[in-house]
Design an enzyme around this catalytic site. Structure first.
Site, PDB file in Angstrom:
ATOM      1  N   LYS A 157      34.819  28.773  33.704  1.00  9.77           N
ATOM      2  CA  LYS A 157      35.367  27.559  34.314  1.00  9.77           C
ATOM      3  C   LYS A 157      36.420  26.998  33.377  1.00  9.77           C
ATOM      4  O   LYS A 157      36.451  25.976  32.917  1.00  9.77           O
ATOM      5  CB  LYS A 157      34.005  26.645  34.637  1.00  9.77           C
ATOM      6  CG  LYS A 157      34.249  25.436  35.179  1.00  9.77           C
ATOM      7  CD  LYS A 157      34.622  25.752  36.788  1.00  9.77           C
ATOM      8  CE  LYS A 157      34.789  24.177  37.474  1.00  9.77           C
ATOM      9  NZ  LYS A 157      35.153  24.441  38.926  1.00  9.77           N
ATOM     10  N   ASP A 180      22.894  33.306  35.129  1.00  9.97           N
ATOM     11  CA  ASP A 180      21.728  32.987  35.773  1.00  9.97           C
ATOM     12  C   ASP A 180      21.827  32.904  37.068  1.00  9.97           C
ATOM     13  O   ASP A 180      21.026  33.260  38.059  1.00  9.97           O
ATOM     14  CB  ASP A 180      21.140  31.762  35.018  1.00  9.97           C
ATOM     15  CG  ASP A 180      19.739  31.285  35.284  1.00  9.97           C
ATOM     16  OD1 ASP A 180      18.867  32.209  35.720  1.00  9.97           O
ATOM     17  OD2 ASP A 180      19.528  30.185  35.633  1.00  9.97           O
ATOM     18  N   ASP A 211      32.988  28.782  40.613  1.00 13.15           N
ATOM     19  CA  ASP A 211      32.735  28.277  41.768  1.00 13.15           C
ATOM     20  C   ASP A 211      33.396  29.210  42.984  1.00 13.15           C
ATOM     21  O   ASP A 211      32.739  29.433  44.034  1.00 13.15           O
ATOM     22  CB  ASP A 211      33.457  26.848  42.114  1.00 13.15           C
ATOM     23  CG  ASP A 211      34.794  26.614  41.622  1.00 13.15           C
ATOM     24  OD1 ASP A 211      35.159  27.800  40.880  1.00 13.15           O
ATOM     25  OD2 ASP A 211      35.187  25.530  41.739  1.00 13.15           O
ATOM     26  N   TYR A 231      22.090  27.389  27.000  1.00 16.55           N
ATOM     27  CA  TYR A 231      20.608  27.554  26.867  1.00 16.55           C
ATOM     28  C   TYR A 231      20.225  27.310  25.385  1.00 16.55           C
ATOM     29  O   TYR A 231      19.134  27.068  25.154  1.00 16.55           O
ATOM     30  CB  TYR A 231      20.172  28.985  27.370  1.00 16.55           C
ATOM     31  CG  TYR A 231      20.003  29.191  28.688  1.00 16.55           C
ATOM     32  CD1 TYR A 231      20.776  28.849  29.575  1.00 16.55           C
ATOM     33  CD2 TYR A 231      18.662  29.903  29.131  1.00 16.55           C
ATOM     34  CE1 TYR A 231      20.723  28.980  31.000  1.00 16.55           C
ATOM     35  CE2 TYR A 231      18.401  29.951  30.385  1.00 16.55           C
ATOM     36  CZ  TYR A 231      19.407  29.514  31.342  1.00 16.55           C
ATOM     37  OH  TYR A 231      19.039  29.815  32.753  1.00 16.55           O
ATOM     38  N   ASP A 253      20.847  35.478  40.615  1.00 13.80           N
ATOM     39  CA  ASP A 253      20.132  35.011  41.631  1.00 13.80           C
ATOM     40  C   ASP A 253      20.707  35.016  42.920  1.00 13.80           C
ATOM     41  O   ASP A 253      20.310  35.528  44.079  1.00 13.80           O
ATOM     42  CB  ASP A 253      19.475  33.678  41.623  1.00 13.80           C
ATOM     43  CG  ASP A 253      17.917  33.541  40.699  1.00 13.80           C
ATOM     44  OD1 ASP A 253      17.871  34.631  40.188  1.00 13.80           O
ATOM     45  OD2 ASP A 253      17.341  32.777  41.049  1.00 13.80           O
TER      46      ASP A 253
END
Ligand code: IPM
Ligand code: MG
Length: 354
Positions: free
Chosen positions: A191, A247, A223, A141, A251
């Site tokens: 990751k 983020d 993942d 970000y 959600d």
């Protein structure tokens, strides 16, 4: 106690939901003998319209001078032009960065009477109680370079994912601290099979965990963590992860509860100042209709009482009032009912005052 709270109502349903949270804070003030003073300021699209900036200096200054900040939501179709020089979301990002709020706490809990609203089978939901701890002021970000360039007729856009050891350390330390008061399990999501920044994240997480012998740390690739959230959500306690993975996963996790409208968040830094907001957006389709669910914002106000004002009893009382109201059938449209925003606020204020 006396406290000043900056209210950033923002766009869409923001003003409707923050005003209900202020009513609840007023009930807290009178029941427990506190004085809360509100400073209403602009952020997001409404700030762009009024000043040209998504976070005017006066708003940031007011936040810095207050004890806590309560935000509704930012954004809406009016400001969605991707070529626009300034976007409402920039106000939110500038606020997080400007107040150095590097950690975002998103609790995901399930109200038993709402289990049928979840898209998951009920047997997969038993015992779901997750705290997502998302890094908020670093990662992709904010990394640089961040630009667009054109060479030989090819247009390229670049974002940069970078983490420094200290940014990771303070996050995992906070996650361990939070887990101490819970089930003592931390899952660090990365990751690391692909990204160098994730390999550093993993290494630092191990170092921090070594200093917290009562905490069990496990690592999971993002993942497979996304899959585990759907298949075995109750196996998570605290999830700690970087900005973008957090983020996305938060959600995903919020959908488990079947009630996005109920979920709060806290953004914290080193000091007591924090920014509190529901995790849902500005819901422009229902803005101004008086039907938005104010509970996520009211529960965010409870987090403000806990984390910024150190008022644990008051925070728990607000959470209990929301819980009791939902148990008694307080249902806005998103929860399958027909109560309006103010009526839902009335029900919670009544529980709190009783
Ligand atoms: C969130 C939102 C923001 C984010 C957007 C609005 C910039 O999605 O708070 O999760 O990506 O952090
Ligand atoms: Mg998001």
């Amino acid at each position: 106690m006396q406290a000043t709270i900056t209210i950033l109502a923002g766009d869409g349903i923001g003003p409707e939901i923050t005003s209900q949270a202020c009513r609840v804070l007023d009930v807290v003030a009178s029941r427990f003998g506190h004085t809360f003073t509100y400073s209403e300021q602009l952020v997001g699209g409404c700030a762009i319209d009024a000043t040209g900036s998504a976070l005017p200096d006066a708003s940031l200054q007011s936040c810095k001078e207050s004890d806590g900040v309560l935000l509704g939501a930012v954004g809406g179709p009016k400001w969605d032009d991707p070529t626009a020089a300034v976007r409402p979301e920039q106000g939110l990002l500038a606020l997080r960065k400007g107040l150095e709020l590097f950690a975002n706490l998103r609790p995901v809990t399930l109200h038993p009477s709402l289990a049928s609203a979840s898209p998951l089978k009920q047997e997969r939901l038993a015992g779901v109680d997750i705290m997502v701890v998302r890094e908020l002021t670093g990662g992709i970000y904010f990394g640089t370079p961040r630009c667009r360039e054109e060479k030989n007729g090819v247009v390229r856009a670049i974002d940069t994912l970078a983490y420094s050891d200290y940014e990771i350390r303070r996050m995992v330390t906070l996650a361990c601290k939070i887990a101490e008061g819970r089930k003592k399990r931390v899952t660090s999501v990365d990751k690391a099979n692909v990204l160098e920044s994730s390999r550093l994240w993993r290494q630092v997480a191990e170092e921090v965990a070594a200093q917290h012998p009562r905490i069990t740390l496990d690592h999971q690739l993002v993942d497979s963590a996304a899959m585990r959230l759907i298949t075995q959500a109750s196996s998570f306690d605290v999830i700690v992860t970087g900005n973008m993975f957090g983020d996305i996963l938060s959600d995903e996790a919020s959908v488990l509860t079947g009630s996005l409208g109920l979920l709060p968040s806290a953004s914290l830094g080193d000091g007591s100042l924090g920014l509190y907001e529901p995790i849902h957006g500005s819901a422009p389709d229902i803005a101004g209709k008086g039907i938005a669910n104010p509970m996520g914002t009211i529960l965010s106000a409870a987090m403000l009482l806990r984390h910024s004002l150190d008022l644990e009893t008051e925070a728990a009382a607000v959470e209990q009032a929301v819980f009791d109201a939902v148990t008694d059938g307080t249902r806005t449209k998103d929860l399958g009912g027909s109560l309006g925003t103010t009526a839902a606020g009335d029900a919670i204020c009544a529980k709190l005052a009783s």
